[in-house]
Design a protein around this motif. Structure first.
Motif, PDB file in Angstrom:
ATOM      1  N   LEU A  58       0.837  -1.210   0.000  1.00  0.00           N
ATOM      2  CA  LEU A  58       0.000   0.000   0.000  1.00  0.00           C
ATOM      3  C   LEU A  58       0.869   1.255   0.000  1.00  0.00           C
ATOM      4  O   LEU A  58       0.551   2.235  -0.677  1.00  0.00           O
ATOM      5  N   ALA A  59       1.964   1.230   0.748  1.00  0.00           N
ATOM      6  CA  ALA A  59       2.890   2.363   0.745  1.00  0.00           C
ATOM      7  C   ALA A  59       3.505   2.548  -0.635  1.00  0.00           C
ATOM      8  O   ALA A  59       3.651   3.675  -1.129  1.00  0.00           O
ATOM      9  N   LEU A  60       3.851   1.432  -1.282  1.00  0.00           N
ATOM     10  CA  LEU A  60       4.403   1.511  -2.640  1.00  0.00           C
ATOM     11  C   LEU A  60       3.395   2.102  -3.617  1.00  0.00           C
ATOM     12  O   LEU A  60       3.725   2.950  -4.446  1.00  0.00           O
ATOM     13  N   ALA A  61       2.158   1.650  -3.527  1.00  0.00           N
ATOM     14  CA  ALA A  61       1.121   2.117  -4.455  1.00  0.00           C
ATOM     15  C   ALA A  61       0.841   3.606  -4.271  1.00  0.00           C
ATOM     16  O   ALA A  61       0.731   4.347  -5.259  1.00  0.00           O
ATOM     17  N   LEU A  62       0.737   4.057  -3.025  1.00  0.00           N
ATOM     18  CA  LEU A  62       0.490   5.480  -2.780  1.00  0.00           C
ATOM     19  C   LEU A  62       1.651   6.329  -3.276  1.00  0.00           C
ATOM     20  O   LEU A  62       1.454   7.366  -3.913  1.00  0.00           O
ATOM     21  N   GLY A  63       2.866   5.903  -2.989  1.00  0.00           N
ATOM     22  CA  GLY A  63       4.034   6.643  -3.458  1.00  0.00           C
ATOM     23  C   GLY A  63       4.104   6.688  -4.969  1.00  0.00           C
ATOM     24  O   GLY A  63       4.397   7.728  -5.566  1.00  0.00           O
ATOM     25  N   SER A  64       3.815   5.572  -5.610  1.00  0.00           N
ATOM     26  CA  SER A  64       3.856   5.508  -7.073  1.00  0.00           C
ATOM     27  C   SER A  64       2.834   6.445  -7.711  1.00  0.00           C
ATOM     28  O   SER A  64       3.119   7.107  -8.714  1.00  0.00           O
ATOM     29  N   ALA A  65       1.650   6.509  -7.144  1.00  0.00           N
ATOM     30  CA  ALA A  65       0.598   7.374  -7.684  1.00  0.00           C
ATOM     31  C   ALA A  65       1.015   8.844  -7.616  1.00  0.00           C
ATOM     32  O   ALA A  65       0.796   9.603  -8.561  1.00  0.00           O
ATOM     33  N   VAL A  66       1.635   9.235  -6.518  1.00  0.00           N
ATOM     34  CA  VAL A  66       2.041  10.636  -6.356  1.00  0.00           C
ATOM     35  C   VAL A  66       3.105  11.037  -7.375  1.00  0.00           C
ATOM     36  O   VAL A  66       3.072  12.132  -7.933  1.00  0.00           O
ATOM     37  N   GLY A  67       4.057  10.131  -7.661  1.00  0.00           N
ATOM     38  CA  GLY A  67       5.150  10.478  -8.566  1.00  0.00           C
ATOM     39  C   GLY A  67       4.856  10.313 -10.040  1.00  0.00           C
ATOM     40  O   GLY A  67       5.611  10.812 -10.879  1.00  0.00           O
ATOM     41  N   MET A  68       3.744   9.688 -10.412  1.00  0.00           N
ATOM     42  CA  MET A  68       3.506   9.331 -11.809  1.00  0.00           C
ATOM     43  C   MET A  68       3.388  10.527 -12.764  1.00  0.00           C
ATOM     44  O   MET A  68       3.964  10.503 -13.853  1.00  0.00           O
ATOM     45  N   VAL A  69       2.674  11.541 -12.385  1.00  0.00           N
ATOM     46  CA  VAL A  69       2.475  12.681 -13.297  1.00  0.00           C
ATOM     47  C   VAL A  69       3.807  13.368 -13.597  1.00  0.00           C
ATOM     48  O   VAL A  69       4.138  13.620 -14.753  1.00  0.00           O
ATOM     49  N   PHE A  70       4.577  13.652 -12.562  1.00  0.00           N
ATOM     50  CA  PHE A  70       5.890  14.274 -12.772  1.00  0.00           C
ATOM     51  C   PHE A  70       6.752  13.399 -13.666  1.00  0.00           C
ATOM     52  O   PHE A  70       7.414  13.892 -14.587  1.00  0.00           O
ATOM     53  N   ASN A  71       6.746  12.112 -13.417  1.00  0.00           N
ATOM     54  CA  ASN A  71       7.581  11.193 -14.181  1.00  0.00           C
ATOM     55  C   ASN A  71       7.191  11.153 -15.658  1.00  0.00           C
ATOM     56  O   ASN A  71       8.056  11.142 -16.526  1.00  0.00           O
ATOM     57  N   PHE A  72       5.896  11.145 -15.942  1.00  0.00           N
ATOM     58  CA  PHE A  72       5.460  11.096 -17.342  1.00  0.00           C
ATOM     59  C   PHE A  72       5.914  12.351 -18.090  1.00  0.00           C
ATOM     60  O   PHE A  72       6.459  12.259 -19.191  1.00  0.00           O
ATOM     61  N   VAL A  73       5.682  13.489 -17.499  1.00  0.00           N
ATOM     62  CA  VAL A  73       6.039  14.749 -18.167  1.00  0.00           C
ATOM     63  C   VAL A  73       7.542  14.823 -18.407  1.00  0.00           C
ATOM     64  O   VAL A  73       7.989  15.179 -19.507  1.00  0.00           O
ATOM     65  N   SER A  74       8.341  14.491 -17.408  1.00  0.00           N
ATOM     66  CA  SER A  74       9.793  14.586 -17.585  1.00  0.00           C
ATOM     67  C   SER A  74      10.294  13.539 -18.583  1.00  0.00           C
ATOM     68  O   SER A  74      11.204  13.818 -19.366  1.00  0.00           O
ATOM     69  N   ALA A  75       9.709  12.345 -18.596  1.00  0.00           N
ATOM     70  CA  ALA A  75      10.130  11.326 -19.569  1.00  0.00           C
ATOM     71  C   ALA A  75       9.760  11.751 -20.985  1.00  0.00           C
ATOM     72  O   ALA A  75      10.578  11.674 -21.901  1.00  0.00           O
ATOM     73  N   ARG A  76       8.544  12.222 -21.149  1.00  0.00           N
ATOM     74  CA  ARG A  76       8.054  12.562 -22.489  1.00  0.00           C
ATOM     75  C   ARG A  76       8.760  13.782 -23.083  1.00  0.00           C
ATOM     76  O   ARG A  76       9.096  13.803 -24.268  1.00  0.00           O
ATOM     77  N   TYR A  77       8.980  14.796 -22.259  1.00  0.00           N
ATOM     78  CA  TYR A  77       9.493  16.057 -22.799  1.00  0.00           C
ATOM     79  C   TYR A  77      10.986  16.268 -22.602  1.00  0.00           C
ATOM     80  O   TYR A  77      11.532  17.240 -23.118  1.00  0.00           O
ATOM     81  N   TRP A  78      11.664  15.383 -21.863  1.00  0.00           N
ATOM     82  CA  TRP A  78      13.105  15.562 -21.693  1.00  0.00           C
ATOM     83  C   TRP A  78      13.865  14.327 -22.172  1.00  0.00           C
ATOM     84  O   TRP A  78      14.641  14.405 -23.110  1.00  0.00           O
TER      85      TRP A  78
END
Length: 139
Positions: free
Chosen positions: A113-133
Motif C-alpha cells: 500500500l505504501a508503494l502504491a500510494l508513493g507511485s501514484a504521487v510520482g507518476m504525473v511528474f515522471n510522465f512529463v519529464s520522460a516525455r518532454y526531456w
C-alpha cells in the motif's frame, strides 16, 4: 536496426506509461519484499527497490512507450538522464511511501500500500519529464 518511427499519440503513451508503472510496481514490490525478507529495514529496502523499478520502466518506456526518435542504441547517459528525470517523482514517491509506512498501521501490515500510494504521487511528474526531456522526439 534502430529506425526512427513517428511519435505515438499522447493517449497511447499515457496508457503504455501506466502499464510500465504497474509492471514497475511489481518489480518494486518483489525487490522490496525480498530485501526485507533478508533483514534489510524498510527504509533501505525501499531505496533499492525504487532503483530496480526505475531501471525496468526505463527499458520498457524506451522500447514500447516513447520509441519514436530512438534511432540509437540505449546508453548509460540516457539511463542516467532517465533516473535523474525520475528523481523528482522519486522523491515524492519515496517520501509518501516511507511516511505512510511509518504513520499508518495498516500500511505496516501491507507495505505494498505504501508503494502504491508513493507511485501514484510520482507518476504525473515522471510522465512529463520522460516525455518532454528524456524521450523527446527529434526536432
Amino acid at each position: 536496426m534502430f529506425e526512427t518511427t513517428p511519435p505515438r499519440p499522447l493517449r497511447t503513451q499515457l496508457l503504455r506509461f501506466g502499464v510500465a508503472g504497474v509492471l514497475g510496481l511489481g518489480v518494486d514490490t518483489a525487490v522490496l519484499y525480498a530485501l526485507m525478507a533478508l533483514g534489510l529495514p524498510f527504509v533501505w529496502a525501499r531505496g533499492f527497490s525504487f532503483v530496480a523499478a526505475a531501471s525496468f520502466t526505463w527499458a520498457f518506456n524506451r522500447r514500447l512507450t516513447f520509441a519514436a526518435g530512438m534511432s540509437v542504441p540505449p546508453t548509460w547517459r540516457e539511463w542516467s538522464h532517465y533516473l535523474l528525470a525520475m528523481a523528482g517523482g522519486g522523491v515524492a514517491n519515496y517520501t509518501v511511501s516511507v511516511a505512510t509506512y511509518q504513520w499508518w498501521p495498516l500500511v505496516q501490515a501491507y507495505p505494498v500500500l505504501a508503494l502504491a500510494l508513493g507511485s501514484a504521487v510520482g507518476m504525473v511528474f515522471n510522465f512529463v519529464s520522460a516525455r518532454y526531456w528524456v524521450f523527446r522526439p527529434p526536432r
